[in-house]
Design a protein around this motif. Structure first.
Motif, PDB file in Angstrom:
ATOM      1  N   THR A 142       0.812  -1.221   0.000  1.00 35.06           N
ATOM      2  CA  THR A 142       0.000   0.000   0.000  1.00 35.06           C
ATOM      3  C   THR A 142       0.843   1.266   0.000  1.00 35.06           C
ATOM      4  OG1 THR A 142      -0.161  -0.122   2.416  1.00 35.06           O
ATOM      5  CG2 THR A 142      -1.948  -1.125   1.139  1.00 35.06           C
ATOM      6  N   GLY A 143       2.069   1.198   0.505  1.00 36.28           N
ATOM      7  CA  GLY A 143       2.959   2.361   0.477  1.00 36.28           C
ATOM      8  C   GLY A 143       3.682   2.418  -0.840  1.00 36.28           C
ATOM      9  N   THR A 144       3.068   3.048  -1.844  1.00 36.63           N
ATOM     10  CA  THR A 144       3.559   2.964  -3.216  1.00 36.63           C
ATOM     11  C   THR A 144       4.506   4.092  -3.618  1.00 36.63           C
ATOM     12  OG1 THR A 144       1.570   4.098  -4.026  1.00 36.63           O
ATOM     13  CG2 THR A 144       1.513   1.696  -3.953  1.00 36.63           C
ATOM     14  N   GLN A 145       4.860   4.956  -2.675  1.00 35.45           N
ATOM     15  CA  GLN A 145       5.865   5.978  -2.980  1.00 35.45           C
ATOM     16  C   GLN A 145       7.208   5.280  -3.211  1.00 35.45           C
ATOM     17  OE1 GLN A 145       4.004   5.867  -0.203  1.00 35.45           O
ATOM     18  NE2 GLN A 145       2.824   7.749  -0.025  1.00 35.45           N
ATOM     19  N   ALA A 146       7.862   5.626  -4.300  1.00 30.29           N
ATOM     20  CA  ALA A 146       9.141   4.995  -4.645  1.00 30.29           C
ATOM     21  C   ALA A 146      10.050   6.072  -5.234  1.00 30.29           C
ATOM     22  CB  ALA A 146       8.937   3.841  -5.632  1.00 30.29           C
ATOM     23  N   VAL A 147      10.940   6.581  -4.419  1.00 35.66           N
ATOM     24  CA  VAL A 147      11.699   7.796  -4.719  1.00 35.66           C
ATOM     25  C   VAL A 147      12.954   7.485  -5.529  1.00 35.66           C
ATOM     26  CG1 VAL A 147      12.926   9.738  -3.650  1.00 35.66           C
ATOM     27  CG2 VAL A 147      10.815   8.861  -2.610  1.00 35.66           C
ATOM     28  N   ALA A 148      13.198   8.292  -6.556  1.00 36.98           N
ATOM     29  CA  ALA A 148      14.455   8.180  -7.302  1.00 36.98           C
ATOM     30  C   ALA A 148      15.578   8.910  -6.586  1.00 36.98           C
ATOM     31  CB  ALA A 148      14.284   8.725  -8.716  1.00 36.98           C
ATOM     32  N   ALA A 149      15.305  10.117  -6.077  1.00 35.03           N
ATOM     33  CA  ALA A 149      16.343  10.897  -5.405  1.00 35.03           C
ATOM     34  C   ALA A 149      15.750  11.656  -4.224  1.00 35.03           C
ATOM     35  CB  ALA A 149      16.990  11.881  -6.373  1.00 35.03           C
ATOM     36  N   TYR A 150      16.412  11.522  -3.072  1.00 33.31           N
ATOM     37  CA  TYR A 150      16.051  12.263  -1.867  1.00 33.31           C
ATOM     38  C   TYR A 150      17.216  13.200  -1.573  1.00 33.31           C
ATOM     39  CZ  TYR A 150      15.148  13.173   3.124  1.00 33.31           C
ATOM     40  OH  TYR A 150      14.939  13.767   4.339  1.00 33.31           O
ATOM     41  N   VAL A 151      16.977  14.497  -1.710  1.00 31.45           N
ATOM     42  CA  VAL A 151      18.059  15.477  -1.668  1.00 31.45           C
ATOM     43  C   VAL A 151      17.834  16.449  -0.522  1.00 31.45           C
ATOM     44  CG1 VAL A 151      19.340  17.214  -2.956  1.00 31.45           C
ATOM     45  CG2 VAL A 151      18.271  15.305  -4.175  1.00 31.45           C
ATOM     46  N   THR A 152      18.817  16.539   0.369  1.00 25.55           N
ATOM     47  CA  THR A 152      18.884  17.587   1.374  1.00 25.55           C
ATOM     48  C   THR A 152      20.291  18.173   1.299  1.00 25.55           C
ATOM     49  OG1 THR A 152      19.625  16.096   3.148  1.00 25.55           O
ATOM     50  CG2 THR A 152      17.252  16.344   2.860  1.00 25.55           C
ATOM     51  N   GLY A 153      20.563  19.161   2.100  1.00 25.36           N
ATOM     52  CA  GLY A 153      21.891  19.772   2.052  1.00 25.36           C
ATOM     53  C   GLY A 153      21.870  21.026   1.212  1.00 25.36           C
ATOM     54  N   ASP A 154      22.450  22.089   1.725  1.00 25.94           N
ATOM     55  CA  ASP A 154      22.459  23.364   1.031  1.00 25.94           C
ATOM     56  C   ASP A 154      23.380  23.311  -0.189  1.00 25.94           C
ATOM     57  OD1 ASP A 154      21.681  26.071   0.773  1.00 25.94           O
ATOM     58  OD2 ASP A 154      23.514  26.751   1.777  1.00 25.94           O
ATOM     59  N   ARG A 155      22.998  24.057  -1.221  1.00 25.21           N
ATOM     60  CA  ARG A 155      23.791  24.193  -2.455  1.00 25.21           C
ATOM     61  C   ARG A 155      23.934  22.855  -3.189  1.00 25.21           C
ATOM     62  NH1 ARG A 155      28.643  24.879  -1.431  1.00 25.21           N
ATOM     63  NH2 ARG A 155      28.584  24.531   0.828  1.00 25.21           N
ATOM     64  N   SER A 156      22.810  22.168  -3.367  1.00 24.56           N
ATOM     65  CA  SER A 156      22.784  20.938  -4.163  1.00 24.56           C
ATOM     66  C   SER A 156      22.434  21.301  -5.600  1.00 24.56           C
ATOM     67  CB  SER A 156      21.754  19.962  -3.595  1.00 24.56           C
ATOM     68  OG  SER A 156      22.099  19.560  -2.285  1.00 24.56           O
ATOM     69  N   HIS A 157      23.290  20.884  -6.522  1.00 24.45           N
ATOM     70  CA  HIS A 157      23.198  21.336  -7.916  1.00 24.45           C
ATOM     71  C   HIS A 157      23.117  20.116  -8.834  1.00 24.45           C
ATOM     72  CE1 HIS A 157      25.471  23.426 -11.482  1.00 24.45           C
ATOM     73  NE2 HIS A 157      24.201  23.217 -11.755  1.00 24.45           N
ATOM     74  N   PHE A 158      22.075  20.068  -9.659  1.00 26.59           N
ATOM     75  CA  PHE A 158      21.883  18.979 -10.618  1.00 26.59           C
ATOM     76  C   PHE A 158      21.794  19.580 -12.010  1.00 26.59           C
ATOM     77  CE2 PHE A 158      20.538  17.381  -6.591  1.00 26.59           C
ATOM     78  CZ  PHE A 158      20.826  16.020  -6.606  1.00 26.59           C
ATOM     79  N   ASP A 159      22.622  19.069 -12.910  1.00 23.78           N
ATOM     80  CA  ASP A 159      22.671  19.597 -14.271  1.00 23.78           C
ATOM     81  C   ASP A 159      22.616  18.439 -15.258  1.00 23.78           C
ATOM     82  OD1 ASP A 159      23.300  20.955 -16.695  1.00 23.78           O
ATOM     83  OD2 ASP A 159      24.369  22.474 -15.565  1.00 23.78           O
ATOM     84  N   ASN A 160      21.657  18.490 -16.172  1.00 20.62           N
ATOM     85  CA  ASN A 160      21.512  17.462 -17.204  1.00 20.62           C
ATOM     86  C   ASN A 160      21.346  16.074 -16.577  1.00 20.62           C
ATOM     87  OD1 ASN A 160      21.332  16.644 -19.929  1.00 20.62           O
ATOM     88  ND2 ASN A 160      23.510  16.121 -19.989  1.00 20.62           N
TER      89      ASN A 160
END
Length: 351
Positions: free
Chosen positions: A146-164
């Motif tokens: 029943t808990g169908t949440q399935a996360v690809a990325a869990y991001v915390t932390g200041d100044r997290s940068h994702f490009d492409n």
């Protein structure tokens, strides 16, 4: 197409001889041209082993083409880490696993939403580029969960940068959060592809999505809305939540099957005041233009939240009922920019 088939197809022909499991790491270390310490990960190696080998700030991990089926956690101590694909094509290197909220651990407990993530990071100054981060857990394969949440990325932390970077999952794809309830950690997503179905960009981070694509998936259900793109949970004290600018919202589902957003007020933070601004973006017909917002709980109606738009175009952005689509004034629009949201951190000015 089923997620696992899709992911396997992405790297077919890019590399040969991929092992079914993870071998003991055979990491190649060296020093980059700028004196940075570099680790190389190749098929058969473990990305997590490379992360564990990081001994301080400023390391770079280069992931070569292949599919890496594992869970990767970057600790807070790995500050200023860069994790990047060896190829500029983010489809070449795929990090994927298949845990869900309701997936049981060996001790009988379940992972929970955040714990289901394929990739997690609490490191300040993280940079990720040219990779695919995916969770290919499927509801149809697990009708008892029943808990169908399935996360690809869990991001915390200041100044997290994702490009492409490509973020692929179904429910709760990208959990853009903060290290603490009273932290205003900043995140910047540039040229990213994010897809899913239910609340697939959610959390309380101060996050800027710049020139990104949000893609809603076809979902085999009889009801609408089939899902929502955004579910911000911004803390009341945080003046800024999610900002999507110069983005595109596309869909693999029928017209008007999705909502643009709904507010998330978590049970553990009932004072949250979700904030979302979508501006200067193209919104496709998959979004219900007549009523793009909805409630998660009736006790927290979306009309009382900080939801605004400005300068959007496309069939999903048509304003037929102004009360359903609150707009920024010109003066407000001048404030809701990446520079305001990110302050003295300006990753968009890097060469």
């Amino acid at each position: 197409m089923r997620r696992r088939t899709l992911l396997t197809g992405l790297t077919a022909g890019l590399t040969a001889g991929l092992t079914a499991g993870l071998a003991a790491p055979a990491l190649a270390a060296g020093t980059g041209a700028a004196g940075r310490r570099v680790l190389h990960v190749r098929p058969g190696d473990s990305v997590q082993a490379a992360v564990d080998a990081v001994t301080g700030p400023g390391w770079t991990i280069v992931v070569h083409p292949g599919t890496y089926r594992e869970v990767v956690t970057v600790p807070a101590g790995a500050a200023e880490l860069t994790l990047r694909g060896a190829s500029r094509d983010p489809r070449a290197a795929v990090l994927v696993h298949d845990n869900a909220n309701g997936t049981k651990r060996p001790d009988g407990t379940t992972h929970g939403t955040a714990g289901s993530a394929t990739f997690s990071s609490a490191a300040p100054g993280l940079t990720v580029r040219d990779l695919t981060l995916a969770n290919d857990w499927l509801r149809a394969d697990h009708p008892d969960v029943t808990g169908t949440q399935a996360v690809a990325a869990y991001v915390t932390g200041d100044r997290s940068h994702f490009d492409n970077v490509r973020f692929l999952a179904h429910q709760d794809t990208l959990f853009a959060d903060t290290t603490a309830l009273d932290a205003f950690d900043r995140q910047y997503y540039h040229r990213c592809h994010i897809e899913g179905d239910v609340d697939f960009v959610f959390g309380r981070a101060r996050a800027v999505f710049d020139t990104c694509r949000f893609h809603t998936l076809q979902r085999d259900v009889a009801f609408t809305p089939k899902g929502m793109v955004f579910a911000p949970a911004t803390a009341r004290a945080n003046p800024y939540g999610f900002l999507a600018a110069r983005c595109r919202v596309t869909s693999g589902a029928e017209d008007a099957a999705y909502k643009l957003a709904r507010p998330w007020v978590p049970s553990y933070e009932t004072t949250a005041w979700p904030s979302l601004v979508v501006r200067d973006s193209w919104i496709g017909p998959g979004i219900d233009a007549a009523a793009p917002y909805t409630n998660m709980r009736e006790a927290h109606p979306w009309q009382t939240m900080r939801f605004r738009e400005h300068g959007n175009a496309g069939p999903g952005a048509v304003i037929s009922a102004p009360q359903e689509r609150p707009q920024l004034t010109p003066a407000e629009a001048a404030v809701h920019t990446r520079r305001t949201y990110l302050g003295d951190w300006r990753p968009y000015e890097r060469p």
